[in-house]
Design an enzyme around this catalytic site. Structure first.
Site, PDB file in Angstrom:
ATOM      1  N   ASP A  36       0.824  -1.202   0.000  1.00  0.00           N
ATOM      2  CA  ASP A  36       0.000   0.000   0.000  1.00  0.00           C
ATOM      3  C   ASP A  36       0.864   1.260   0.000  1.00  0.00           C
ATOM      4  O   ASP A  36       1.964   1.284   0.543  1.00  0.00           O
ATOM      5  CB  ASP A  36      -0.900  -0.023   1.244  1.00  0.00           C
ATOM      6  CG  ASP A  36      -1.882   1.122   1.281  1.00  0.00           C
ATOM      7  OD1 ASP A  36      -2.705   1.210   0.353  1.00  0.00           O
ATOM      8  OD2 ASP A  36      -1.833   1.927   2.229  1.00  0.00           O
ATOM      9  N   GLU A  89       1.578  -0.177  -4.806  1.00  0.00           N
ATOM     10  CA  GLU A  89       0.589   0.800  -5.259  1.00  0.00           C
ATOM     11  C   GLU A  89       1.299   2.125  -5.531  1.00  0.00           C
ATOM     12  O   GLU A  89       1.871   2.728  -4.628  1.00  0.00           O
ATOM     13  CB  GLU A  89      -0.481   1.007  -4.190  1.00  0.00           C
ATOM     14  CG  GLU A  89      -1.532   2.029  -4.608  1.00  0.00           C
ATOM     15  CD  GLU A  89      -2.303   2.609  -3.438  1.00  0.00           C
ATOM     16  OE1 GLU A  89      -3.443   3.067  -3.662  1.00  0.00           O
ATOM     17  OE2 GLU A  89      -1.768   2.628  -2.314  1.00  0.00           O
TER      18      GLU A  89
END
Length: 612
Positions: free
Chosen positions: A331, A360
């Site tokens: 993330d 990400e």
């Protein structure tokens, strides 16, 4: 929010608990294993006023190398080494004050489970299916609300509260995913998120070694991994090295003043990824980007703190070995300290050489995206060792192409032409939508032909395709607010009037879309040219984009008409791609024919042909 008041109040509660009796309340990692590549381990002990204790490890096999005292006297950090003569079992950790033993805590070393499949890596041969566990299926209503947690409300009529989905619900529906053609499952974080609100999404964890009890247990998670592996499917674990939740136990009672990135007043990240590589930028702007908090409820972890580095890294290694994880989705990757991420990657790969990662990177150009990858191909100061990213650039491009933006087909062509900046373009994850973005069916105005075209592209293009739960049954909506794109999968919850997991429960249009996706996904599973094959493409003409995926044994031709008008495509232009092929088979209709001179493509249609 006044952070100091929250932390002072929390620390006072902790102090009262300590006053009732001294104990070692925590020892993390919860346990460890024999035979790991790295025999060294950092143990974090937490208990009332243990910081000035002398520590002894009396049992042979686990040797104490160093004791680290920190500002907070409720912590001890132990550097230990697991020796070659160690055996599985309990190892007492003894604490002494003034020569007198005051506390003992048993620590467990385990044999590694040789029968547990793990660390296979996720590759371009896979199709990833993204699930928000709270919104997919409820297999165990007894854990919907757990007493003692900060958020206990369950309300399926609200997009903001928990709905009750869990890991057992996912296990119960793995046959559905296998039938669809899915080969890898990525869930938004499943570790404990004991936050007072929005805890369902999982991105503000308050524990590193627990499954959120509203999702299940560590045993349930292990069972999910085993059930996936039985089906030749993989488990992707969502990790968040950048931040934790405000109620994480190490935030409530911090080990040291440099455990977090702290500011005089609340300071949020600027979200300006450019500052990380701007040759003319300031250190102050870089610090605001990398060290600012993501939001008020998500404190930013200080990756320059070596104890923090080990704490994060060990917790992630623990989940791979404990639960049979095959890959990580990382993330908010650009907000991490990139030098640390390189060390983190090396440490994990030392234990699991075939493990894979994708980060990400919600940025806005190919060079920006490439900067966060490994290989130092674009002049990075450090090598992150990261192999793949979530390819937002192709996500933007496919949206433009299918929404009939001017020269939209050329946007796709131009974007992928920048692949020379990536160390391995096949490791990038391509997608239409996810839990943070508008559902793509709404993005294309609920136009079925455009939507089918999008999936035809997704499942034949380069990279690792990822789809979002419910995309195959025409789930729709826009992400303002984001709860609208996180609706329940109908049929996954007790009392649902329809069951979209079955053909009978789906409408005719939903079944048509489901079959479109399944046909392409199952074909992709059998066709190596669509997995790690090469890509050859032609500059678009009249908004028609033609590309080939091929290897020595197979060849697939894709014709995308990104205009509204029917187009007649003359195949002679594509001789370099067609080569000696004499026949073509339409994958979606199973129709075979001798190679014609022209192919007629309807407006907004994409055709997929296997060439023979």
């Amino acid at each position: 929010m006044n952070l100091k008041k929250v932390l002072i109040s929390a620390c006072f509660i902790v102090w009262i608990a300590f006053a009732q009796g001294q104990s070692i309340q925590r020892a993390e990692p919860l346990h460890w294993w024999l035979g790991m590549h790295n025999p060294e381990l950092q143990l974090v002990l937490y208990g009332s006023d243990i910081g000035d204790c002398e520590v002894k490890l009396p049992k042979a096999g686990m040797q104490l190398k160093k004791v680290h005292q920190v500002e907070n006297t409720n912590y001890l950090f132990l550097d230990v080494e697991i020796l070659n003569n160690a055996q599985a079992g309990t190892y007492p950790i003894e604490l002494y004050k003034n020569g007198k033993k005051v506390l003992t805590r048993d620590y467990v070393l385990k044999n590694r489970d040789k029968n547990l499949v793990k660390a296979q890596g996720v590759h371009a041969s896979d199709l990833i299916y993204l699930i928000m566990p709270d919104r997919f299926a409820n297999g165990d209503p007894s854990n919907d609300s757990v007493k003692g947690m900060r958020e206990t409300a369950v309300n399926r009529d609200s997009m903001y509260y928990r709905h009750g989905g869990d890991l057992q619900g996912i296990i119960n529906n793995l046959d559905y995913l296998e039938d669809l053609g899915v080969t890898a499952l990525w869930m938004t974080p499943v570790v404990t998120n004991d936050m007072p609100g929005y805890s369902y999404h999982g991105y503000a964890n308050t524990e590193n070694y627990e499954i959120d009890p509203r999702f299940g247990t560590v045993d349930t998670y292990r069972e999910l991994g085993k059930e996936l592996h039985k089906r030749n499917m993989k488990l992707v674990h969502d990790v968040v090295p950048n931040h934790v939740g405000l109620h994480h136990w190490t935030v409530i009672d911090r080990p040291s003043s440099d455990w977090l990135h702290e500011w005089d007043t609340f300071t949020q990240t600027t979200y300006k990824d450019q500052t990380m590589f701007d040759p003319y930028g300031t250190q102050a702007d870089k610090d605001l980007m990398e060290k600012g908090w993501f939001v008020e409820t998500m404190p930013d972890l200080n990756h320059q703190n070596e104890k923090m580095q080990k704490y994060i890294t060990q917790s992630h290694i623990w989940w791979i070995e404990e639960a049979g994880v095959d890959g990580f989705r990382i993330d908010t990757y650009p907000y991490n300290d990139l030098a640390f991420m390189g060390k983190w990657t090396d440490a994990i790969r030392a234990e699991f050489p075939d493990f894979s990662f994708f980060g990400e990177t919600w940025v806005h150009s190919v060079p920006n995206q490439a900067y966060f990858l490994g290989g130092q191909k674009v002049g990075q100061d450090v090598d992150t060792k990261l192999e793949g990213v979530t390819d937002f650039q192709l996500n933007y491009a496919i949206g433009d192409a299918l929404n009939l933006e001017k020269d939209g087909a050329n946007k796709l062509y131009s974007t992928v032409s920048g692949d020379y900046l990536y160390p391995n373009p096949l490791a990038n994850v391509i997608f239409l939508d996810n839990h943070d973005k508008d559902r793509f069916f709404s993005t294309v105005g609920e136009d079925i032909e455009k939507y089918k075209s999008a999936f035809s592209w997704l499942l034949t293009y380069r990279g690792i395709p990822q789809m979002y739960y419910g995309a195959e049954i025409l789930m729709k909506n826009f992400s303002r607010p984001d709860g609208l794109v996180r609706e329940d999968f109908k049929g996954g919850f007790p009392g649902d009037e329809v069951n979209k997991f079955t053909a009978k429960g789906r409408t005719e249009a939903e079944n048509d879309m489901f079959n479109h996706v399944r046909t392409l996904a199952q074909y992709r599973k059998q066709t190596t040219a669509l997995q790690d094959g090469k890509l050859l493409h032609y500059a678009p003409q009249n908004d028609v984009y033609v590309y080939f995926r091929y290897n020595d044994k197979e060849k697939v031709m894709v014709i995308m008409n990104c205009s509204e008008e029917e187009q007649t495509v003359v195949l002679a232009r594509f001789d370099e791609g067609i080569g000696q092929s004499k026949q073509m088979k339409n994958i979606l209709t199973s129709e075979s024919l001798n190679l014609p001179e022209n192919v007629v493509v309807k407006g907004k249609q994409t055709l997929v042909f296997e060439l023979k």
